[in-house]
Write a protein that holds these residues in place. Structure first.
Motif, PDB file in Angstrom:
ATOM      1  N   HIS A   1       7.452  -4.343  -4.339  1.00  0.00           N
ATOM      2  CA  HIS A   1       7.471  -3.070  -5.197  1.00  0.00           C
ATOM      3  C   HIS A   1       6.965  -2.049  -4.119  1.00  0.00           C
ATOM      4  O   HIS A   1       5.883  -2.053  -4.063  1.00  0.00           O
ATOM      5  CB  HIS A   1       6.574  -3.255  -6.209  1.00  0.00           C
ATOM      6  CG  HIS A   1       6.811  -4.094  -7.524  1.00  0.00           C
ATOM      7  ND1 HIS A   1       8.012  -4.053  -8.292  1.00  0.00           N
ATOM      8  CD2 HIS A   1       6.607  -5.530  -7.288  1.00  0.00           C
ATOM      9  CE1 HIS A   1       7.866  -5.157  -9.119  1.00  0.00           C
ATOM     10  NE2 HIS A   1       7.174  -6.051  -8.428  1.00  0.00           N
ATOM     11  N   HIS A   2       8.041  -1.481  -3.637  1.00  0.00           N
ATOM     12  CA  HIS A   2       7.915  -0.607  -2.449  1.00  0.00           C
ATOM     13  C   HIS A   2       6.959   0.899  -2.739  1.00  0.00           C
ATOM     14  O   HIS A   2       6.952   1.353  -3.982  1.00  0.00           O
ATOM     15  CB  HIS A   2       9.404   0.150  -2.280  1.00  0.00           C
ATOM     16  CG  HIS A   2       9.276   1.172  -1.076  1.00  0.00           C
ATOM     17  ND1 HIS A   2      10.366   2.132  -0.709  1.00  0.00           N
ATOM     18  CD2 HIS A   2       8.347   1.489  -0.224  1.00  0.00           C
ATOM     19  CE1 HIS A   2       9.834   2.665   0.080  1.00  0.00           C
ATOM     20  NE2 HIS A   2       8.784   2.292   0.729  1.00  0.00           N
ATOM     21  N   GLY A   3       5.970   0.926  -2.158  1.00  0.00           N
ATOM     22  CA  GLY A   3       4.999   1.764  -2.185  1.00  0.00           C
ATOM     23  C   GLY A   3       3.853   1.706  -2.984  1.00  0.00           C
ATOM     24  O   GLY A   3       3.063   2.410  -3.345  1.00  0.00           O
ATOM     25  N   GLN A   4       3.963   0.356  -3.873  1.00  0.00           N
ATOM     26  CA  GLN A   4       2.978   0.142  -4.725  1.00  0.00           C
ATOM     27  C   GLN A   4       1.652  -0.984  -4.092  1.00  0.00           C
ATOM     28  O   GLN A   4       2.221  -1.472  -3.116  1.00  0.00           O
ATOM     29  CB  GLN A   4       3.684  -0.440  -5.980  1.00  0.00           C
ATOM     30  CG  GLN A   4       4.552   0.629  -6.851  1.00  0.00           C
ATOM     31  CD  GLN A   4       4.978   0.130  -7.981  1.00  0.00           C
ATOM     32  OE1 GLN A   4       4.932  -1.050  -8.325  1.00  0.00           O
ATOM     33  NE2 GLN A   4       5.390   1.330  -8.739  1.00  0.00           N
ATOM     34  N   PHE A   5       0.717  -0.973  -5.117  1.00  0.00           N
ATOM     35  CA  PHE A   5      -0.374  -1.842  -4.322  1.00  0.00           C
ATOM     36  C   PHE A   5      -0.955  -2.461  -5.574  1.00  0.00           C
ATOM     37  O   PHE A   5      -1.176  -1.860  -6.594  1.00  0.00           O
ATOM     38  CB  PHE A   5      -1.322  -0.821  -3.748  1.00  0.00           C
ATOM     39  CG  PHE A   5      -1.094  -0.262  -2.421  1.00  0.00           C
ATOM     40  CD1 PHE A   5      -1.297  -0.679  -1.309  1.00  0.00           C
ATOM     41  CD2 PHE A   5      -0.347   0.924  -2.412  1.00  0.00           C
ATOM     42  CE1 PHE A   5      -0.978   0.056  -0.066  1.00  0.00           C
ATOM     43  CE2 PHE A   5       0.260   1.543  -1.257  1.00  0.00           C
ATOM     44  CZ  PHE A   5      -0.145   0.911  -0.102  1.00  0.00           C
ATOM     45  N   TYR A   6      -1.420  -3.569  -5.304  1.00  0.00           N
ATOM     46  CA  TYR A   6      -2.378  -4.412  -6.015  1.00  0.00           C
ATOM     47  C   TYR A   6      -3.757  -3.881  -5.725  1.00  0.00           C
ATOM     48  O   TYR A   6      -3.952  -3.330  -4.700  1.00  0.00           O
ATOM     49  CB  TYR A   6      -2.289  -5.868  -6.024  1.00  0.00           C
ATOM     50  CG  TYR A   6      -0.786  -6.511  -6.409  1.00  0.00           C
ATOM     51  CD1 TYR A   6      -0.870  -6.748  -7.537  1.00  0.00           C
ATOM     52  CD2 TYR A   6      -0.063  -6.806  -5.367  1.00  0.00           C
ATOM     53  CE1 TYR A   6       0.578  -7.254  -8.174  1.00  0.00           C
ATOM     54  CE2 TYR A   6       1.097  -7.516  -5.687  1.00  0.00           C
ATOM     55  CZ  TYR A   6       1.322  -7.651  -6.899  1.00  0.00           C
ATOM     56  OH  TYR A   6       2.731  -8.319  -7.313  1.00  0.00           O
ATOM     57  N   ALA A   7      -4.814  -4.184  -6.585  1.00  0.00           N
ATOM     58  CA  ALA A   7      -6.242  -3.931  -5.894  1.00  0.00           C
ATOM     59  C   ALA A   7      -7.001  -5.211  -6.061  1.00  0.00           C
ATOM     60  O   ALA A   7      -6.691  -5.972  -7.000  1.00  0.00           O
ATOM     61  CB  ALA A   7      -6.806  -2.891  -6.702  1.00  0.00           C
ATOM     62  N   LEU A   8      -7.941  -5.694  -5.373  1.00  0.00           N
ATOM     63  CA  LEU A   8      -8.668  -6.703  -5.759  1.00  0.00           C
ATOM     64  C   LEU A   8      -9.917  -6.339  -6.592  1.00  0.00           C
ATOM     65  O   LEU A   8     -10.494  -5.050  -6.537  1.00  0.00           O
ATOM     66  CB  LEU A   8      -9.366  -7.124  -4.337  1.00  0.00           C
ATOM     67  CG  LEU A   8      -8.217  -7.746  -3.278  1.00  0.00           C
ATOM     68  CD1 LEU A   8      -8.959  -8.273  -2.015  1.00  0.00           C
ATOM     69  CD2 LEU A   8      -7.363  -8.761  -3.885  1.00  0.00           C
TER      70      LEU A   8
ATOM     71  N   ASP B   1     -12.001   0.558  -3.780  1.00  0.00           N
ATOM     72  CA  ASP B   1     -11.174  -0.833  -4.024  1.00  0.00           C
ATOM     73  C   ASP B   1     -10.645  -1.240  -2.838  1.00  0.00           C
ATOM     74  O   ASP B   1     -10.083  -0.341  -1.820  1.00  0.00           O
ATOM     75  CB  ASP B   1      -9.975  -0.468  -4.842  1.00  0.00           C
ATOM     76  CG  ASP B   1     -10.271  -0.530  -6.303  1.00  0.00           C
ATOM     77  OD1 ASP B   1     -11.205  -1.511  -6.611  1.00  0.00           O
ATOM     78  OD2 ASP B   1      -9.569   0.104  -7.194  1.00  0.00           O
ATOM     79  N   PHE B   2     -10.558  -2.536  -2.466  1.00  0.00           N
ATOM     80  CA  PHE B   2      -9.836  -3.105  -1.630  1.00  0.00           C
ATOM     81  C   PHE B   2      -8.429  -3.241  -2.173  1.00  0.00           C
ATOM     82  O   PHE B   2      -8.180  -3.568  -3.190  1.00  0.00           O
ATOM     83  CB  PHE B   2     -10.061  -4.626  -1.002  1.00  0.00           C
ATOM     84  CG  PHE B   2     -11.167  -4.436  -0.062  1.00  0.00           C
ATOM     85  CD1 PHE B   2     -11.020  -4.156   1.249  1.00  0.00           C
ATOM     86  CD2 PHE B   2     -12.585  -4.922  -0.354  1.00  0.00           C
ATOM     87  CE1 PHE B   2     -12.092  -4.219   1.934  1.00  0.00           C
ATOM     88  CE2 PHE B   2     -13.454  -5.102   0.242  1.00  0.00           C
ATOM     89  CZ  PHE B   2     -13.329  -4.739   1.691  1.00  0.00           C
ATOM     90  N   VAL B   3      -7.470  -2.716  -1.436  1.00  0.00           N
ATOM     91  CA  VAL B   3      -5.970  -2.695  -1.959  1.00  0.00           C
ATOM     92  C   VAL B   3      -5.159  -3.612  -1.143  1.00  0.00           C
ATOM     93  O   VAL B   3      -4.996  -3.889  -0.102  1.00  0.00           O
ATOM     94  CB  VAL B   3      -5.407  -1.361  -2.130  1.00  0.00           C
ATOM     95  CG1 VAL B   3      -5.831  -0.406  -3.145  1.00  0.00           C
ATOM     96  CG2 VAL B   3      -5.077  -0.665  -0.584  1.00  0.00           C
ATOM     97  N   VAL B   4      -3.998  -4.121  -2.081  1.00  0.00           N
ATOM     98  CA  VAL B   4      -3.122  -5.126  -1.185  1.00  0.00           C
ATOM     99  C   VAL B   4      -1.503  -4.690  -1.525  1.00  0.00           C
ATOM    100  O   VAL B   4      -1.157  -4.488  -2.596  1.00  0.00           O
ATOM    101  CB  VAL B   4      -3.073  -6.367  -1.996  1.00  0.00           C
ATOM    102  CG1 VAL B   4      -2.085  -7.546  -1.411  1.00  0.00           C
ATOM    103  CG2 VAL B   4      -4.559  -6.983  -1.981  1.00  0.00           C
ATOM    104  N   PRO B   5      -0.833  -4.109  -0.251  1.00  0.00           N
ATOM    105  CA  PRO B   5       0.593  -3.666  -0.444  1.00  0.00           C
ATOM    106  C   PRO B   5       1.357  -4.771  -1.173  1.00  0.00           C
ATOM    107  O   PRO B   5       1.224  -5.777  -0.679  1.00  0.00           O
ATOM    108  CB  PRO B   5       0.632  -3.138   0.790  1.00  0.00           C
ATOM    109  CG  PRO B   5      -0.158  -3.682   1.819  1.00  0.00           C
ATOM    110  CD  PRO B   5      -1.552  -4.266   1.141  1.00  0.00           C
ATOM    111  N   SER B   6       2.245  -4.100  -1.893  1.00  0.00           N
ATOM    112  CA  SER B   6       3.168  -5.090  -2.349  1.00  0.00           C
ATOM    113  C   SER B   6       4.625  -4.912  -1.588  1.00  0.00           C
ATOM    114  O   SER B   6       4.868  -3.908  -1.328  1.00  0.00           O
ATOM    115  CB  SER B   6       3.539  -4.500  -4.005  1.00  0.00           C
ATOM    116  OG  SER B   6       4.535  -5.332  -4.219  1.00  0.00           O
ATOM    117  N   ARG B   7       4.964  -6.188  -1.530  1.00  0.00           N
ATOM    118  CA  ARG B   7       6.414  -6.099  -0.537  1.00  0.00           C
ATOM    119  C   ARG B   7       7.538  -5.995  -1.466  1.00  0.00           C
ATOM    120  O   ARG B   7       8.422  -5.454  -1.184  1.00  0.00           O
ATOM    121  CB  ARG B   7       6.241  -7.330   0.177  1.00  0.00           C
ATOM    122  CG  ARG B   7       7.498  -7.831   1.153  1.00  0.00           C
ATOM    123  CD  ARG B   7       7.726  -9.117   1.710  1.00  0.00           C
ATOM    124  NE  ARG B   7       7.014 -10.113   0.749  1.00  0.00           N
ATOM    125  CZ  ARG B   7       8.285 -10.949  -0.004  1.00  0.00           C
ATOM    126  NH1 ARG B   7       9.562 -10.529   0.261  1.00  0.00           N
ATOM    127  NH2 ARG B   7       8.040 -11.644  -0.700  1.00  0.00           N
TER     128      ARG B   7
END
Lengths: 582, 582
Positions: free
Chosen positions: B185-192, B177-183
């Motif tokens: 939610h600390h330490g969490q990521f979305y994925a594309l 996955d490409f991932v997108v850091p969440s600003r």
């Protein structure tokens, strides 16, 4: 297909046909041995009837059924004895001897009805169940129709749909970007587009002439109600045009949508209003013109009578609410409380009642004579029975506060019906906004917006006074679209970047590709983008865009259904060469 | 509009009209005092003529012009003396006394002609100029047309276009996955999304019945030629269907596209072939059926004669190339070299010539008599003049190698013309693939693919033998689409996850939302996804998908035009709470 017909299809002309339908159990009623089951699918609801003389096997299947079970029902279409004219299939029912359970269902956490008992959070968590409800399903079907009609209109006008990239480059101008770490390029990032702005301009440089796209855009903003981190734009650009060409084409698009989707026609051309006029008359650049109640500046009439609040005010203005002279003390107190709310921010409210008997009564009688008040009433063209509501203070605080008060009065007087539409164009926006804190200009629209040609010399003398060649489409107080004629000249673009405080180096680093493209024959061009989610909600008569998005995020930017964002594995972090700060 | 007509519009019937066109200077020719300028826009090329008797002012403007300048030309349409039948506007020219330079152009870094002198990298860097060239512009116009026709077909079939989210959740199954850091939610990521697979299934659970979307998908793979990190799918799903319903609907879509876009019709239904048959006959699950040359297994004929390579081989098979018996030693050496390339991987090539005089001659005459060879020729149904090419070895290595050889022979014999199309369905894929290294099963399609109903008991006894209820559409050796009937039963889905080595906890964590949804009445459903970039390139007759993407990335995943990915600011990193590893 597991069915011969949908649940929305059977009519009296189908009587005696043997058919198969599939769908979800909406309701089961047992009436004197007969069992009636409403079967629902996307297309409608069909009533199935099970005779008391049916086989034991069938009865035992029916006994297992519960709400939201998925079934396949085979039977003969018969005419109903008691017809339901509200349901398109209501003249017939399906007499069945054969029901197959395709899938079971636990009891849903809320009822699948138009008016459900489920709260917001619960319905978001089980969005796939919420989507079964007619209001949500219909919202997304409206969106589907609008998307197709947008495409139909634009394709007929010669626009090409071109897909632009999602993995692009982070730029500091505008809102905050979502970024995507690159695994192959250590320490580097893609950014998700806030809009395809530069790409559509490059398509114009490429000679594509007319471009559009229904495209997802992303903004990592601190969320507030009804903002989504990802949203959809109708994004458009045209070459060899002047402002009015764009207004014509996209007014045409709005008319096409209103005509095909809502059956609404507009006889007159959309009204056009300058930014200055909109601010003076309605205190906002997106006035709701479903009703009048425009502002009157009454500083000249009220100043100099010893009422210091007014005397010291930069701006004194008000609205006239027809027929509200009879407002009670309590109602007036409510309005005063309303304007004093922090979101509105006025310090107080002055009212003048024009009583039915022709006398005038104000909350500031000790400063103003009846004659003074009558001069004010004349400005408002008030009549007996009207109520004038007045605010005073700093111009840039009072205009927006008065705008809020006007909308509140519009709501109270029922002047903002959802099925009435008042579109207009707002034009001649300022090009630049001064940021007091950062002591620099920002582009009001974006840095690619061209100035009004007459105002270009003002870059030297008075940048704040430059008008942009920009325009917004506003409907019912909602900015549904906005755009501009773009800069297509390299030197002017450089001047703009410099005015925004970019050094030549910074401009080159961020937007060098665009500045470079302008070296090779950029055509005059301009465009517009519509917020598609909001446009759909406006057409659907809803204040919330969330209903018009299949899988929205909540106000914290979370998808509570799939539980995202979420943590990723150490291996993923390692591959991306990033560490999470403690 | 800055023009009254486009550059592709003027005809003999417009003679004497005074018109204005805008466009780019394609070519300037000075012939005995007369100057001819070809003006180009998206729609075509119009010839402008400047008389030698024109004003000095006009001549001085013309002298400034260079290639790719943007001009506005006003003039009278006149009939040409020497017409150009190849150009739709070639019967007329524009006699002008008025040219305005709308924008200048530096000399482009490569010529804007159908055959350009620019190399790949240079054209990518100046993509906006490359897009001006007819082959690239036409590729994107083809894509536009195909997108609209896909929508037209599917809308007519009752499919709803629903947009699914781009900021979703990372799942370990499938590609990276490409991932997108969440600003927020600390330490969490979305994925594309790699595809909207689970969302479209949830839409079926929601009762949407028929869904489609032209949607961007993302895969962070190690790139190879002609793979893009972002690509577009035609993504579709239907409820209450069985496999053949889906094949019918999407065979219909392919026919609609071929008919409307290419004017190509297919009389017979698309051929259907099992995976097993495709592998046996063509050594691949995506056979190019523009030509025959199917494999024959000739182990029975060749084994046991003392030729150890064959005697020890798991598989001995070959193809018969009609009319190639006259291949020279050099040609045969080339073929031997071809099959020995690491990408093909065979250890050697056996040939048998069926000479015109009826004799047989092979590269292994010392092991086989003329009678032996004649038995082989019989299997191939070879005739005098034919050449038999034979490989032997491990089955799973030799079949693909023979497939490559078959395609090579197809190319050499001109049996793969770009304007001929041979579609087929490949069905009955294996459900699972065993990964020797990781000692676990992977889903061949994806974990939501349902097994063939007859094969469900094999989960206990022999998972590798389970057939999937899956299908691919293959055209000219290209897999253009693939899909399956999905699992809609919670227990079966759990069994599948377990077979793939997921614990119940892991399955719950990753796909709990889907398993949960299956509790509430999931309908039987299935779908398909087409690779839209590839489909367009196939229709366009190109081997490269890059030409069909407006702004593609290079093989290193970079956009060399905008220079992305790139570094981001420390402030951005800080806001995201991430640190880049040194």
């Amino acid at each position: 297909m597991l069915r011969t017909h949908t649940c929305g299809e059977l009519r009296i002309s189908d009587v005696q046909k043997v058919v198969t339908i599939c769908g979800w159990v909406q309701r089961i009623r047992n009436l004197g041995g007969m069992t009636f089951i409403d079967i629902r699918d996307r297309y409608g609801v069909t009533q199935v009837v099970i005779d008391e003389k049916s086989s034991n096997e069938l009865h035992s299947i029916v006994e297992q059924l519960g709400r939201e079970f998925v079934v396949q029902v085979r039977g003969e279409v018969v005419e109903r004895t008691s017809k339901n004219p509200k349901n398109p299939t209501g003249e017939v029912e399906l007499r069945t001897s054969n029901i197959t359970i395709l899938n079971q269902s636990e009891l849903p956490p809320f009822t699948i009805e138009d008016d459900t008992d489920g709260g917001d959070e619960l319905r978001m968590r089980y969005r796939y169940l919420d989507l079964r409800r007619n209001p949500v399903k219909n919202a997304l079907m409206l969106r589907h129709t609008m998307a197709q009609e947008v495409r139909r209109y634009l394709c007929n006008k010669g626009f090409l749909e071109v897909e632009t990239p999602f993995l692009i480059k982070s730029t500091p101008e505008g809102a905050r970007d979502f970024v995507v770490p690159s695994r192959l390029h250590h320490g580097q990032f893609y950014a998700l587009p806030q809009s395809p702005q530069t790409f559509k301009q490059l398509l114009m440089v490429a000679g594509f002439d007319r471009y559009f796209q229904l495209v997802r855009c992303f903004r990592d903003e601190d969320l507030r109600a009804d903002r989504q981190p990802e949203f959809t734009q109708i994004d458009c650009e045209m070459s060899f045009v002047e402002r009015d060409d764009i207004l014509d084409v996209f007014e045409g698009m709005a008319r096409h949508l209103f005509h095909t989707v809502k059956g609404v026609e507009f006889d007159a051309p959309f009204r056009r209003m300058t930014y200055h006029e909109a601010m003076s008359l309605y205190g906002t650049d997106k006035p709701d013109l479903r009703f009048g109640m425009s502002f009157k500046d009454i500083g000249a009439q009220l100043k100099g009578k010893g009422f210091s609040v007014v005397d010291n005010a930069e701006y004194v203005g008000g609205i006239c609410a027809r027929g509200c002279a009879s407002y009670t003390r309590k109602q007036l107190d409510e309005l005063t409380d309303f304007v004093k709310r922090p979101q509105v921010g006025a310090s107080g409210l002055v009212y003048i009642r024009y009583n039915d008997d022709g006398t005038l009564k104000s909350s500031v009688d000790k400063f103003y004579s009846a004659d003074d008040l009558m001069l004010v009433a004349k400005v408002f063209e008030a009549k007996p029975g009207d109520l004038m509501l007045i605010l005073a203070g700093k111009r840039n605080k009072t205009l927006p506060a008065l705008s809020e008060l006007r909308l509140e009065m519009g709501n109270r007087l029922g002047l903002r019906p959802k099925n009435q539409f008042a579109p207009l164009w707002v034009v001649d926006f300022p090009l630049l906004e001064w940021d007091e804190e950062l002591q620099r200009f920002f582009a009001m629209h974006h840095p690619f917006t061209s100035p009004h040609p007459d105002d270009i010399p003002l870059f030297q003398s008075n940048p704040a006074a430059i008008r942009a060649n920009a325009y917004d489409m506003v409907i019912n107080g909602v900015e549904v679209g906005g755009g501009s004629i773009r800069i297509s000249n390299r030197e002017l673009q450089q001047t703009m970047f410099n005015t925004l405080g970019f050094s030549d180096d910074e401009a080159e680093k961020q937007f060098g590709f665009l500045l470079n493209a302008f070296r090779y024959g950029a055509p005059p061009h301009g465009g517009i983008a519509f917020g598609f989610d909001r446009l759909c909600s406006l057409f659907g008569g809803s204040d919330s865009i969330r209903d018009y998005i299949a899988f929205p995020k909540n106000n914290a930017g979370r998808d509570v259904m799939i539980d995202s964002p979420s943590s990723i594995s150490q291996q993923q972090l390692d591959e991306l060469n990033i560490i999470i700060k403690e």
